[in-house]
Write an enzyme that holds these catalytic residues in place. Sequence first.
Site, PDB file in Angstrom:
ATOM      1  N   ASP A  17      55.793  61.138  89.490  1.00  0.00           N
ATOM      2  CA  ASP A  17      55.340  59.809  89.885  1.00  0.00           C
ATOM      3  C   ASP A  17      56.606  59.005  90.161  1.00  0.00           C
ATOM      4  OD1 ASP A  17      54.593  57.099  89.887  1.00  0.00           O
ATOM      5  OD2 ASP A  17      52.920  57.457  88.523  1.00  0.00           O
ATOM      6  N   ALA A  63      53.795  57.587  99.295  1.00  0.00           N
ATOM      7  CA  ALA A  63      53.834  56.169  99.671  1.00  0.00           C
ATOM      8  C   ALA A  63      52.526  55.507  99.281  1.00  0.00           C
ATOM      9  CB  ALA A  63      54.043  56.014 101.180  1.00  0.00           C
ATOM     10  N   THR A  76      57.673  54.185 108.760  1.00  0.00           N
ATOM     11  CA  THR A  76      56.537  53.945 109.648  1.00  0.00           C
ATOM     12  C   THR A  76      56.852  53.044 110.838  1.00  0.00           C
ATOM     13  OG1 THR A  76      54.359  52.854 109.696  1.00  0.00           O
ATOM     14  CG2 THR A  76      55.895  52.078 108.068  1.00  0.00           C
ATOM     15  N   TYR A 124      52.115  46.008 103.956  1.00  0.00           N
ATOM     16  CA  TYR A 124      52.503  47.429 103.973  1.00  0.00           C
ATOM     17  C   TYR A 124      53.802  47.619 104.758  1.00  0.00           C
ATOM     18  CZ  TYR A 124      52.448  52.240 105.801  1.00  0.00           C
ATOM     19  OH  TYR A 124      52.799  53.519 106.180  1.00  0.00           O
ATOM     20  N   LYS A 159      57.441  48.945 103.386  1.00  0.00           N
ATOM     21  CA  LYS A 159      58.110  50.140 103.931  1.00  0.00           C
ATOM     22  C   LYS A 159      59.499  49.773 104.458  1.00  0.00           C
ATOM     23  CE  LYS A 159      56.718  53.791 104.415  1.00  0.00           C
ATOM     24  NZ  LYS A 159      56.811  54.986 103.517  1.00  0.00           N
TER      25      LYS A 159
HETATM   26  N1  LIG Z   1      49.220  57.889 107.931  1.00  0.00           N
HETATM   27  C1  LIG Z   1      49.835  57.342 108.976  1.00  0.00           C
HETATM   28  O1  LIG Z   1      49.220  57.058 110.008  1.00  0.00           O
HETATM   29  C2  LIG Z   1      51.316  57.069 108.918  1.00  0.00           C
HETATM   30  C3  LIG Z   1      51.929  56.507 110.046  1.00  0.00           C
HETATM   31  C4  LIG Z   1      53.293  56.261 110.012  1.00  0.00           C
HETATM   32  C5  LIG Z   1      54.027  56.567 108.873  1.00  0.00           C
HETATM   33  N2  LIG Z   1      53.396  57.089 107.780  1.00  0.00           N
HETATM   34  C6  LIG Z   1      54.212  57.381 106.593  1.00  0.00           C
HETATM   35  O2  LIG Z   1      54.176  58.775 106.410  1.00  0.00           O
HETATM   36  C7  LIG Z   1      54.302  59.085 105.027  1.00  0.00           C
HETATM   37  C8  LIG Z   1      53.197  60.022 104.615  1.00  0.00           C
HETATM   38  O3  LIG Z   1      51.950  59.357 104.852  1.00  0.00           O
HETATM   39  P1  LIG Z   1      50.552  60.077 104.582  1.00  0.00           P
HETATM   40  O4  LIG Z   1      49.610  59.634 105.642  1.00  0.00           O
HETATM   41  O5  LIG Z   1      50.767  61.511 104.309  1.00  0.00           O
HETATM   42  O6  LIG Z   1      50.142  59.328 103.233  1.00  0.00           O
HETATM   43  P2  LIG Z   1      48.880  59.607 102.306  1.00  0.00           P
HETATM   44  O7  LIG Z   1      48.021  60.657 102.872  1.00  0.00           O
HETATM   45  O8  LIG Z   1      48.301  58.281 101.964  1.00  0.00           O
HETATM   46  O9  LIG Z   1      49.560  60.205 100.996  1.00  0.00           O
HETATM   47  C9  LIG Z   1      50.370  59.432 100.185  1.00  0.00           C
HETATM   48  C10 LIG Z   1      50.822  60.298  99.043  1.00  0.00           C
HETATM   49  O10 LIG Z   1      51.653  59.482  98.202  1.00  0.00           O
HETATM   50  C11 LIG Z   1      51.297  59.772  96.881  1.00  0.00           C
HETATM   51  N3  LIG Z   1      51.686  58.692  95.988  1.00  0.00           N
HETATM   52  C12 LIG Z   1      51.254  57.397  95.987  1.00  0.00           C
HETATM   53  N4  LIG Z   1      51.841  56.732  94.992  1.00  0.00           N
HETATM   54  C13 LIG Z   1      52.671  57.602  94.357  1.00  0.00           C
HETATM   55  C14 LIG Z   1      53.539  57.523  93.255  1.00  0.00           C
HETATM   56  N5  LIG Z   1      53.687  56.392  92.535  1.00  0.00           N
HETATM   57  N6  LIG Z   1      54.247  58.616  92.885  1.00  0.00           N
HETATM   58  C15 LIG Z   1      54.110  59.773  93.564  1.00  0.00           C
HETATM   59  N7  LIG Z   1      53.279  59.929  94.606  1.00  0.00           N
HETATM   60  C16 LIG Z   1      52.569  58.850  94.998  1.00  0.00           C
HETATM   61  C17 LIG Z   1      49.806  59.997  96.909  1.00  0.00           C
HETATM   62  O11 LIG Z   1      49.439  60.686  95.743  1.00  0.00           O
HETATM   63  P3  LIG Z   1      47.997  60.525  95.037  1.00  0.00           P
HETATM   64  O12 LIG Z   1      47.113  61.509  95.742  1.00  0.00           O
HETATM   65  O13 LIG Z   1      48.276  60.842  93.617  1.00  0.00           O
HETATM   66  O14 LIG Z   1      47.573  59.086  95.249  1.00  0.00           O
HETATM   67  C18 LIG Z   1      49.695  60.839  98.169  1.00  0.00           C
HETATM   68  O15 LIG Z   1      49.980  62.180  97.880  1.00  0.00           O
HETATM   69  C19 LIG Z   1      54.324  57.744 104.301  1.00  0.00           C
HETATM   70  O16 LIG Z   1      55.643  57.372 104.062  1.00  0.00           O
HETATM   71  C20 LIG Z   1      53.710  56.785 105.298  1.00  0.00           C
HETATM   72  O17 LIG Z   1      54.179  55.473 105.104  1.00  0.00           O
HETATM   73  C21 LIG Z   1      52.064  57.355 107.777  1.00  0.00           C
END
Ligand SMILES: NC(=O)c1ccc[n+]([C@@H]2O[C@H](COP(=O)([O-])OP(=O)(O)OC[C@H]3O[C@@H](n4cnc5c(N)ncnc54)[C@H](OP(=O)(O)O)[C@@H]3O)[C@@H](O)[C@H]2O)c1
Length: 286
Positions: free
Chosen positions: A35, A59, A100, A124, A128
């Site tokens: 975490d 994140a 992001t 958000y 970031k």
């Molecule tokens: N999704 C998009 O469209 C998008 C676009 C641009 C950039 N991004 C960036 O890409 C990256 C990956 O995004 P994603 O879509 O894969 O995100 P996601 O599906 O929401 O997954 C986020 C992950 O972070 C974990 N997490 C949250 N709080 C935590 C903590 N305190 N300690 C450890 N783990 C924690 C969550 O774990 P739990 O399952 O335990 O909650 C989950 O595994 C992020 O940096 C995001 O900002 C995403």
Amino acid sequence: MTPRILVVGSSGQLGTALRRLGDPAITCAGRPVIDVMRPDTIMAAVAAARPDVVVNASAFTAVDAAEADEAGALDVNARGAALLAAAAGEAGAPIIHVSTDYVFAGDKGSPYLEDDATGPLTAYGRSKLAGEGTVARANPRHVIVRTSWLFGTSDRTFVASVLRLARERERIEMVADQLGSPTFAGDLAAALVAMATDIAGREDYDWGVRHVAGAHASRFEFAEAVLDVAAAHGMRRPELVPTRLASFKAAAPRPLDTRLDSRFPGGRTRSFREAVPALVAELIAR
Ligand SMILES: NC(=O)c1ccc[n+]([C@@H]2O[C@H](COP(=O)([O-])OP(=O)(O)OC[C@H]3O[C@@H](n4cnc5c(N)ncnc54)[C@H](OP(=O)(O)O)[C@@H]3O)[C@@H](O)[C@H]2O)c1
């Protein structure tokens, strides 16, 4: 050969894609084992994995929820990310930290490059952007990888949502004036592993921000590509109706145009048009 990589945030869209690569050199860990808010778990996971490179795929990504909990978003996206980056540094590893397109205001009118001015519209995005700074300060050997409109195999992905709507509705409204760079999580995962291989053990790398994203599109074009492939698999095709972002009501405003380009080679992943067919086939077969 792939260096030893510790991926944090294993249950997320990107974490899942990194896990699915099935590379034994990649250790994927998530809560509660690691975490980013708990230094003891970070230290233990880093000590166990002895990584050459750490990838932060974790994140606080709930864009609307962050408006009411900016402190919570900052905790994970800035404070926790910095704790992880510092721990990587202490273990001699560089960090690849994922950020992001939402750090941008979306009003440039052409694709954003790495050194363009930021100006997040949302809590958000601010959290970031703060994380980009805290990570850079915590570990001088850092690559901040900004990506856009990530889509993957999870049921929460845009592609799965469009398929669900197509099953439920005769008519789907989709925003046609919002632009981004849909990025297949599997492609980003592969790009991050290639980057990790490039930076492992190096001091002389050009550390800093990189954009890694797919071809540009509107939400409407992206949805249209999904429906085209679904129709080829025999799914009923609902009417797709263009709407404007201004009519989209949510707690957090969405930036209008966050297309990403890169000043560096290797910043472009496959177009959504290439990535969607196999993904739709997989999701339909579930
Ligand atoms: N999704 C998009 O469209 C998008 C676009 C641009 C950039 N991004 C960036 O890409 C990256 C990956 O995004 P994603 O879509 O894969 O995100 P996601 O599906 O929401 O997954 C986020 C992950 O972070 C974990 N997490 C949250 N709080 C935590 C903590 N305190 N300690 C450890 N783990 C924690 C969550 O774990 P739990 O399952 O335990 O909650 C989950 O595994 C992020 O940096 C995001 O900002 C995403």
